[in-house]
Design a protein around this motif. Structure first.
Motif, mmCIF file in Angstrom:
data_model
loop_
_atom_site.group_PDB
_atom_site.id
_atom_site.type_symbol
_atom_site.label_atom_id
_atom_site.label_comp_id
_atom_site.label_asym_id
_atom_site.label_seq_id
_atom_site.Cartn_x
_atom_site.Cartn_y
_atom_site.Cartn_z
ATOM 1 N N VAL A 39 -8.003 2.441 -3.128
ATOM 2 C CA VAL A 39 -8.604 3.196 -2.022
ATOM 3 C C VAL A 39 -9.621 2.340 -1.275
ATOM 4 O O VAL A 39 -9.678 2.352 -0.044
ATOM 5 N N VAL A 40 -10.419 1.575 -2.011
ATOM 6 C CA VAL A 40 -11.392 0.699 -1.356
ATOM 7 C C VAL A 40 -10.678 -0.382 -0.553
ATOM 8 O O VAL A 40 -11.065 -0.685 0.579
ATOM 9 N N LEU A 41 -9.618 -0.967 -1.130
ATOM 10 C CA LEU A 41 -8.864 -1.983 -0.391
ATOM 11 C C LEU A 41 -8.145 -1.398 0.820
ATOM 12 O O LEU A 41 -7.984 -2.074 1.832
ATOM 13 N N SER A 42 -7.728 -0.145 0.737
ATOM 14 C CA SER A 42 -7.021 0.458 1.868
ATOM 15 C C SER A 42 -7.962 0.719 3.040
ATOM 16 O O SER A 42 -7.498 0.924 4.170
ATOM 17 N N LEU A 51 -2.062 6.711 -1.379
ATOM 18 C CA LEU A 51 -1.645 7.896 -2.141
ATOM 19 C C LEU A 51 -0.447 7.621 -3.051
ATOM 20 O O LEU A 51 -0.498 7.976 -4.235
ATOM 21 N N PRO A 52 0.629 6.996 -2.579
ATOM 22 C CA PRO A 52 1.745 6.723 -3.508
ATOM 23 C C PRO A 52 1.364 5.765 -4.637
ATOM 24 O O PRO A 52 1.793 5.940 -5.772
#
Length: 78
Positions: A39-42, A51-52
């Protein structure tokens, strides 16, 4: 001897459940850390589908917990 082993069967089941829960906590904690990293990298790279990947990590943590609890070292009579 068979009577003694029959009386120990519920204890064996409880020990297997305890082992599964321990490995489940370890696996899901590792999956949560990996999801947090994704999530942080996204936030920096928008091409990463967070999410996937998080769903895959959670399922992988569950499979690791199942494999480790029931196939790594079984609870025996000893």
């Amino acid at each position: 001897m068979k009577e003694f082993l029959r009386l120990l069967a519920p204890l064996r089941h409880k020990l297997m459940a305890e082992r599964f829960l321990k490995w489940f906590i370890y696996g899901e904690t590792a999956a949560g850390i990996l999801c947090l990293a994704v999530v942080v990298l996204s936030k920096f790279w928008t091409e990463i589908p967070s999410l996937p990947l998080c769903g895959v990590f959670v399922l992988l943590g569950l499979l690791i917990a199942l494999g480790a609890a029931f196939f790594l070292r079984k609870v025996t009579e000893k």
